[in-house]
Design an enzyme around this catalytic site. Structure first.
Site, PDB file in Angstrom:
ATOM      1  N   LYS A  44     -84.233  19.760  44.466  1.00 37.24           N
ATOM      2  CA  LYS A  44     -83.201  18.781  44.101  1.00 37.24           C
ATOM      3  C   LYS A  44     -81.959  18.893  44.974  1.00 37.24           C
ATOM      4  O   LYS A  44     -80.839  18.641  44.529  1.00 37.24           O
ATOM      5  CB  LYS A  44     -82.826  18.889  42.616  1.00 37.24           C
ATOM      6  CG  LYS A  44     -84.002  18.866  41.654  1.00 37.24           C
ATOM      7  CD  LYS A  44     -84.963  17.724  41.937  1.00 37.24           C
ATOM      8  CE  LYS A  44     -84.329  16.354  41.801  1.00 37.24           C
ATOM      9  NZ  LYS A  44     -85.252  15.266  42.249  1.00 37.24           N
ATOM     10  N   HIS A  99     -89.942  24.725  49.662  1.00 40.74           N
ATOM     11  CA  HIS A  99     -88.867  25.235  48.810  1.00 40.74           C
ATOM     12  C   HIS A  99     -88.860  26.767  48.804  1.00 40.74           C
ATOM     13  O   HIS A  99     -88.115  27.376  48.031  1.00 40.74           O
ATOM     14  CB  HIS A  99     -89.055  24.762  47.367  1.00 40.74           C
ATOM     15  CG  HIS A  99     -88.838  23.295  47.149  1.00 40.74           C
ATOM     16  ND1 HIS A  99     -87.819  22.600  47.737  1.00 40.74           N
ATOM     17  CD2 HIS A  99     -89.515  22.405  46.370  1.00 40.74           C
ATOM     18  CE1 HIS A  99     -87.868  21.325  47.343  1.00 40.74           C
ATOM     19  NE2 HIS A  99     -88.888  21.191  46.525  1.00 40.74           N
ATOM     20  N   SER A 129     -79.120  16.887  38.503  1.00 33.46           N
ATOM     21  CA  SER A 129     -80.278  16.185  39.048  1.00 33.46           C
ATOM     22  C   SER A 129     -81.571  16.708  38.445  1.00 33.46           C
ATOM     23  O   SER A 129     -82.459  15.932  38.052  1.00 33.46           O
ATOM     24  CB  SER A 129     -80.305  16.333  40.571  1.00 33.46           C
ATOM     25  OG  SER A 129     -81.411  15.655  41.126  1.00 33.46           O
TER      26      SER A 129
END
Length: 286
Positions: A44, A99, A129
């Site tokens: 995010k 990630h 988010s």
């Protein structure tokens, strides 16, 4: 935070997205190519946005060539299940997404000439988010209590572990010529300037008209309307409960955090980031 997950070296991963085998392969066996480009983020933080930017740069602003496939197939997460063969068949330069924290990133990267673009976002905005994202992303399970999630985030009890450790790990590379970092707010405030800087870092010589096309087609409005960028093709997202591309702004946390929550966050943040020799813009405005 509750979701179906497993631990790999203490880091939480979603069972439906990764496996212990896929993470171990990504860390220890995956072969990085010298001309690879890695889009690395904490979740995010602008991941999909950077995928769009990098693919448009690769194709010199040609939105048709850069949007043939959905985002997650154009630049797949190399640690995820099911993309190994696709990645092997990608045309160079491969633009891959991850990630992963720095300490379990592909070992072969550190012996290569490949490059990393690391996008960093105000962690308070990440919390907001992710809170909304959980409502539509079927893997996560909807979050119900915002304050509980703030605590989970601060404790690293979220997918991909601690934001603090993620940032601190990757910022160790801030002076490495293969590493480029940009903030989400910079992308919001000066997208064209960021595109120019990224092109220079990647050695991509785009003319003004091509840069204008990259900026135009990677705008929030353009991406929200692009079925290859807005995740409407994905079965993992329940679009009846919200939009994958929600607002595309910086500072929305101010509409969600109470004064007490903000003060508590600041206290923990200062403790965890006191040894980081980088000044981020949100430290001046929080």
């Amino acid at each position: 935070m509750t979701f179906n997950c497993f631990l790999y070296e203490g880091i939480r991963f979603a069972i439906d997205m990764c496996s212990e085998e896929s993470i171990a392969y990504a860390e220890k066996e995956f072969q990085v190519l010298d001309d690879d480009i890695y889009n690395v983020t904490f979740p995010k933080s602008g991941t999909t946005w950077m995928i769009e930017i990098l693919n448009l740069i690769k194709h010199k602003g040609d939105v048709v060539k850069s949007s043939i496939l959905p985002t997650y197939e154009r630049s797949p997460w190399y640690e995820a299940i099911g993309y190994t063969e696709n990645i092997k068949n990608m045309n160079s330069p491969r633009i891959l997404t991850s990630h992963l924290p720095q300490h379990i990133f592909a070992k072969s990267f550190f012996e290569s000439k490949a490059k990393i673009i690391y996008t960093i976002r105000n962690p308070r905005d990440i919390i907001v988010s992710h809170f909304y994202y959980s409502k539509i992303f079927k893997v996560c399970g909807a979050l119900e209590d915002f304050e509980d999630f703030i605590n989970d985030f601060l404790q690293g009890n979220v997918l991909y572990g601690s934001w603090f450790e993620h940032v601190k790990g990757w910022m160790k590379m801030k002076d490495d010529s293969r590493f480029f970092f940009v903030t989400y707010k910079e992308l919001v405030q000066d997208l064209r300037g960021c595109v120019v800087r990224i092109c220079k870092f990647l050695g991509q010589d785009l003319d003004d008209a091509q840069i204008d096309l990259v900026v135009e087609h990677s705008s929030f409005k353009a991406m929200k309307e692009n079925a290859m960028s807005n995740w409407t093709q994905s079965e993992l997202v329940d679009h009846s409960k919200g939009s994958f591309l929600r607002k595309g702004i910086a500072g929305d946390w101010k509409n969600h955090f109470t004064v007490a929550q903000s003060e508590y966050f600041d206290k923990i943040y200062k403790e965890k980031m006191k040894d980081v020799n980088v000044k981020f813009f949100w430290e001046e405005s929080s």
